[in-house]
Design a protein around this motif. Structure first.
Motif, short mmCIF file in Angstrom:
data_model
loop_
_atom_site.label_atom_id
_atom_site.label_comp_id
_atom_site.label_asym_id
_atom_site.label_seq_id
_atom_site.Cartn_x
_atom_site.Cartn_y
_atom_site.Cartn_z
N THR A 160 0.84 -1.21 0.00
CA THR A 160 0.00 0.00 0.00
C THR A 160 0.87 1.26 0.00
O THR A 160 0.48 2.29 0.52
CB THR A 160 -0.92 0.04 1.24
OG1 THR A 160 -0.07 -0.07 2.42
CG2 THR A 160 -1.91 -1.11 1.24
N SER A 161 2.05 1.16 -0.60
CA SER A 161 2.96 2.30 -0.51
C SER A 161 2.90 3.21 -1.74
O SER A 161 3.43 4.31 -1.72
CB SER A 161 4.39 1.81 -0.32
OG SER A 161 4.80 1.08 -1.45
N ALA A 190 -2.17 3.66 -4.33
CA ALA A 190 -2.77 3.05 -3.13
C ALA A 190 -3.20 4.13 -2.14
O ALA A 190 -4.26 4.03 -1.52
CB ALA A 190 -1.79 2.09 -2.49
N ARG A 206 -6.35 5.62 -3.44
CA ARG A 206 -7.48 4.72 -3.35
C ARG A 206 -7.95 4.56 -1.90
O ARG A 206 -9.14 4.50 -1.63
CB ARG A 206 -7.09 3.35 -3.92
CG ARG A 206 -8.29 2.60 -4.48
CD ARG A 206 -7.88 1.30 -5.16
NE ARG A 206 -6.94 0.55 -4.36
CZ ARG A 206 -5.86 -0.07 -4.86
NH1 ARG A 206 -5.60 0.00 -6.15
NH2 ARG A 206 -5.04 -0.73 -4.06
N LEU A 207 -7.02 4.50 -0.97
CA LEU A 207 -7.41 4.29 0.44
C LEU A 207 -7.88 5.59 1.09
O LEU A 207 -8.63 5.56 2.06
CB LEU A 207 -6.22 3.74 1.23
CG LEU A 207 -5.80 2.31 0.91
CD1 LEU A 207 -4.41 2.02 1.45
CD2 LEU A 207 -6.81 1.33 1.46
N TRP A 243 -5.15 5.29 4.96
CA TRP A 243 -3.75 4.96 4.64
C TRP A 243 -2.87 5.15 5.87
O TRP A 243 -2.05 4.31 6.22
CB TRP A 243 -3.25 5.84 3.48
CG TRP A 243 -1.85 5.47 3.07
CD1 TRP A 243 -1.50 4.48 2.21
CD2 TRP A 243 -0.63 6.07 3.53
NE1 TRP A 243 -0.13 4.42 2.10
CE2 TRP A 243 0.42 5.38 2.90
CE3 TRP A 243 -0.34 7.10 4.41
CZ2 TRP A 243 1.76 5.70 3.11
CZ3 TRP A 243 0.99 7.42 4.63
CH2 TRP A 243 2.03 6.72 3.99
N ILE A 261 -3.36 2.47 8.47
CA ILE A 261 -2.68 1.22 8.11
C ILE A 261 -1.17 1.34 8.39
O ILE A 261 -0.56 0.47 8.97
CB ILE A 261 -2.91 0.87 6.62
CG1 ILE A 261 -4.37 0.52 6.39
CG2 ILE A 261 -2.00 -0.27 6.18
CD1 ILE A 261 -4.73 0.30 4.93
N HIS A 262 -0.61 2.47 8.00
CA HIS A 262 0.84 2.59 8.09
C HIS A 262 1.35 2.85 9.51
O HIS A 262 2.55 2.80 9.77
CB HIS A 262 1.35 3.62 7.08
CG HIS A 262 1.44 3.02 5.72
ND1 HIS A 262 2.63 2.80 5.07
CD2 HIS A 262 0.47 2.50 4.91
CE1 HIS A 262 2.38 2.20 3.92
NE2 HIS A 262 1.08 2.02 3.80
#
Lengths: 206, 255
Positions: A129-130, A134, A137-138, A143, A146-147
């Motif tokens: 997802t980097s 991505a 989209r997220l 994002w 998640i990170h």
């Protein structure tokens, strides 16, 4: 400082490939000593941790040093994930000789392997997802959520390193301390406290 | 099958001898400064002739024989080593084991000036090990004074060390200065540090895993990059000779 910021990210990739090039060189030159399997496996793992640490330095440098190196964070993170992947491959192929039943049983049963695999899965997720696509989209909020898993992956990676020993060796313990500092700098009161100080300095300077 | 011994180079550059540091190459780097001559081994406890013995007293040159043994480390790697030494049984008989003796306790040299890790409090020095008397008297158990026909290199436990081939390597205590016959099971260094992970017996056993890693297989040092792993044998392959020592014991409990 501006000069560093203007360097293309390709420089990070080139520097990031150096540890691998050195490892390949040492392997071919027979410089790895009596047990090359162990050296290859451990060096790849250590390198992954170092790049993970480097990627965690970007934000504190921005906040405290007011130097923006954010564009280097993605290649640093991807390098960490790549070295973690190579480390896993070295374990599976060279160390375990692809003994699948024992490998799977060990991952399920041995805490340091379970932890190591968990770290790898997180890094894989972050790597996947980097891309800019991505992120778009997220959406930035999801994002970022998640990170944030990197805050778990980093200490777990060092813990995985420590658990493979029979004693408490100095180097990974020091690295664990470093991770603790890097994470603590993100705690709201430390972060905000520092900004307050900075503001006062700016005021009195002006 | 006859297994090819590891090279002298491998045996002397891949060591666990924590008195000289925790990495595998630390002993080769740091053990050069160890003074091994003069050397005295104090034999005491339940023996008829306690006293201080020289290495030549315990292992006179004409009594030394070669023994090629597998060595299985608790860390799941292994080697084959051509030791030189004498059966421990003969040494203990010379000292005169008294009827009450049931165990043998061993101690490594404590000399922080020459052993850098002893200057830190990383472990409870000196290193201690122990055997049950019947294990100590077993013909496979030797006191080794050399390898590959040469005097024992410092990093391998000069000038005199224990070798018990059916137990994990840490039982084979190095650079011994003290042997004590006792009626009680002695406290050993690793057992005291991590009783759940390292037992007093520490017999090589593929069915009883170390809590943090499997003992089912091992990696033979020197097998090459794609050498893979081999199955670990019960009692490191010496079961024919030693299994009867443990008849009726639950080896998962007494690990």
């Amino acid at each position: 400082m501006d000069r560093i910021r203007r360097l293309p990210t390709g420089v990070v990739w080139a520097l990031g490939a150096l540890p691998l090039a050195l490892l390949v060189w040492d392997t071919l030159a027979g410089k790895l000593g009596v047990d090359p399997v162990r050296d290859i496996e451990h060096r790849l793992g250590r390198t992954a941790v170092y790049f993970l640490l480097a990627s965690l330095c970007i934000t504190p440098i921005l906040r405290m040093g007011r130097v923006n190196l954010v564009k280097f964070r993605r290649p640093l993170g991807l390098l960490a994930a790549s070295y973690a992947g190579l480390h896993l491959l070295a374990w599976a192929i060279l160390d375990m000789g692809l003994l699948w039943p024992q490998m799977l049983k060990d991952i399920a049963k041995r805490p340091y392997l379970t932890i190591g695999m968990a770290v790898f899965v997180i890094l894989l997720l972050l790597a996947a997802t980097s891309s800019n696509k991505a992120i778009r989209r997220l959406g930035p909020l999801r994002w970022r959520a998640i990170h944030r898993w990197v805050y778990l992956a980093a200490p777990l990676a060092v813990f995985h390193w420590l658990l493979a020993y029979k004693v408490w060796p100095g180097k990974p313990l020091a690295i664990l301390g470093l991770v603790a500092i890097l994470l603590a700098l993100r705690l709201p009161w430390l972060r905000d406290g520092h900004q307050k100080v900075k503001k006062t300095v700016i005021k009195s300077g002006g | 099958a006859v297994e090819k011994p590891n090279s002298f180079e491998q045996i002397t550059n891949y060591n666990n001898f924590y008195e000289f540091g925790f990495s595998k190459t630390d002993p080769a780097d740091n053990a050069g400064q160890l003074t091994t001559d003069p050397w005295a081994v104090e034999i005491g406890g339940l023996v008829d002739r306690p006293g201080s013995y020289s290495v030549a007293d315990l292992a006179p040159a004409n009594a030394v024989e070669e023994r090629i043994y597998r060595l299985r480390c608790v860390e799941a790697w292994s080697m084959v080593i051509p030791w030189l030494g004498v059966p421990l049984a003969g040494v203990l008989e010379k000292a005169g084991v008294q009827p009450g003796a049931k165990f043998v306790a061993f101690e490594t040299l404590y000399r922080p000036e020459e052993m850098p890790e002893q200057r830190r409090r990383s472990m409870d020095w000196p290193y201690r090990e122990g055997l049950r008397l019947d294990e100590a008297m077993h013909p496979l158990t030797i006191l080794a004074t050399g390898l590959y026909g040469k005097p024992m290199p410092n990093q391998n436990g000069a000038p005199i060390r224990l070798v018990v081939p059916w137990k994990y390597g840490f039982k084979s205590i190095k650079s011994i200065v003290k042997i004590t016959l006792t009626d009680r099971q002695p406290v050993t260094t690793w057992q005291a540090m991590q009783p759940r992970e390292y037992g007093f017996y520490a017999n090589v056993n593929p069915q009883v895993d170390h809590p943090r890693w499997s003992q089912a297989t091992e990696r033979r040092i020197g097998a090459g990059l794609l050498g893979g792993r081999q199955e670990t044998l019960m009692f490191n392959g010496y079961g024919d000779q030693v299994a009867q020592l443990y008849a009726g014991m639950d080896l998962a409990r007494d690990y």
